[in-house]
Write an enzyme that holds these catalytic residues in place. Sequence first.
Site, mmCIF file in Angstrom:
data_model
loop_
_atom_site.group_PDB
_atom_site.id
_atom_site.type_symbol
_atom_site.label_atom_id
_atom_site.label_comp_id
_atom_site.label_asym_id
_atom_site.label_seq_id
_atom_site.Cartn_x
_atom_site.Cartn_y
_atom_site.Cartn_z
ATOM 1 N N CYS A 106 -59.162 -8.833 53.000
ATOM 2 C CA CYS A 106 -58.830 -7.412 52.980
ATOM 3 C C CYS A 106 -58.538 -6.947 51.546
ATOM 4 O O CYS A 106 -59.466 -6.803 50.767
ATOM 5 C CB CYS A 106 -57.683 -7.107 53.939
ATOM 6 S SG CYS A 106 -57.552 -5.348 54.361
ATOM 7 N N HIS A 163 -59.497 -9.396 59.060
ATOM 8 C CA HIS A 163 -58.333 -10.280 59.045
ATOM 9 C C HIS A 163 -58.458 -11.407 60.065
ATOM 10 O O HIS A 163 -58.002 -11.263 61.212
ATOM 11 C CB HIS A 163 -57.073 -9.480 59.377
ATOM 12 C CG HIS A 163 -56.589 -8.585 58.296
ATOM 13 N ND1 HIS A 163 -55.776 -9.011 57.264
ATOM 14 C CD2 HIS A 163 -56.807 -7.261 58.084
ATOM 15 C CE1 HIS A 163 -55.492 -7.990 56.471
ATOM 16 N NE2 HIS A 163 -56.116 -6.927 56.939
ATOM 17 N N GLU A 165 -56.697 -13.961 60.133
ATOM 18 C CA GLU A 165 -55.338 -14.457 60.368
ATOM 19 C C GLU A 165 -54.563 -13.595 61.370
ATOM 20 O O GLU A 165 -53.492 -13.994 61.829
ATOM 21 C CB GLU A 165 -54.565 -14.557 59.045
ATOM 22 C CG GLU A 165 -53.979 -13.267 58.508
ATOM 23 C CD GLU A 165 -54.967 -12.331 57.833
ATOM 24 O OE1 GLU A 165 -54.508 -11.404 57.150
ATOM 25 O OE2 GLU A 165 -56.191 -12.522 57.985
#
Length: 248
Positions: free
Chosen positions: A96, A183, A185
């Site tokens: 990002c 993302h 994660e």
Amino acid sequence: MKIGILETGTSPQELAADYGSYADLFVRQLGAIDPQLQFECYRVVDDRFPTSAADCDGWLITGSRHGVYEGLPWMRRLKDFILELWQAGRPLVGICFGHQIVAEALGGRVEKSHRGWGVGLHRYQLVGDCNGLGGRGGSLTLNALHQDQILDKPAGARVFASSDFCPYAGLQYDDRILTFQAHPEFSVDYTAALLEVRKGQPITLERAEAAIAGLRQPGVATDAERTLRAMIDFLRGPAVEVPAAAGL
């Protein structure tokens, strides 16, 4: 293997107790895949930087609420460190904000997109090969949360993932740098909780609620684990020393 996490932002206070910081998300997710990994976190957003590129075997830059065009002192220092990593041949992954600041450091341009906020589940077409993710014709579904985008990519960056909303969703720079706009994660639960916190300001209520509804559909799944595994493989890859004069 020791991964240095360059933390450029953190979770909102409302979520920190349950989910931890952005660095914690990576430590938890990557560590679950490979328990032998070691991590060192550097709060670069607070101007706490490594001493050199050699401090860790591979590096990762997190997301942030900041825009790279703000030009804050720590961002300028981070760009210099990205160039140091590039010259040293140390593998780097950017997520990002990390995706965006790598592009700017190496000659690209980032701005707020006229498309507005990209939030919730996004599907990206694989338009080029990327080890561990497959090749042209495949796809990735990941959680996204961004308003800024790379508008001009660095000349030497190769696009491997793209969508109509985000043409430069995944970039690779030789065998040294791999970056994603989305993302991997972020879990589905975390993304929904984050959107609940952000809806209305800065993300419009309508867009946030539509994304939350999509995340709460039965059977929702992402390609996060596949992407995180590919990141680990990339960071374990060859870190080739390059001449000091080498450029992108």
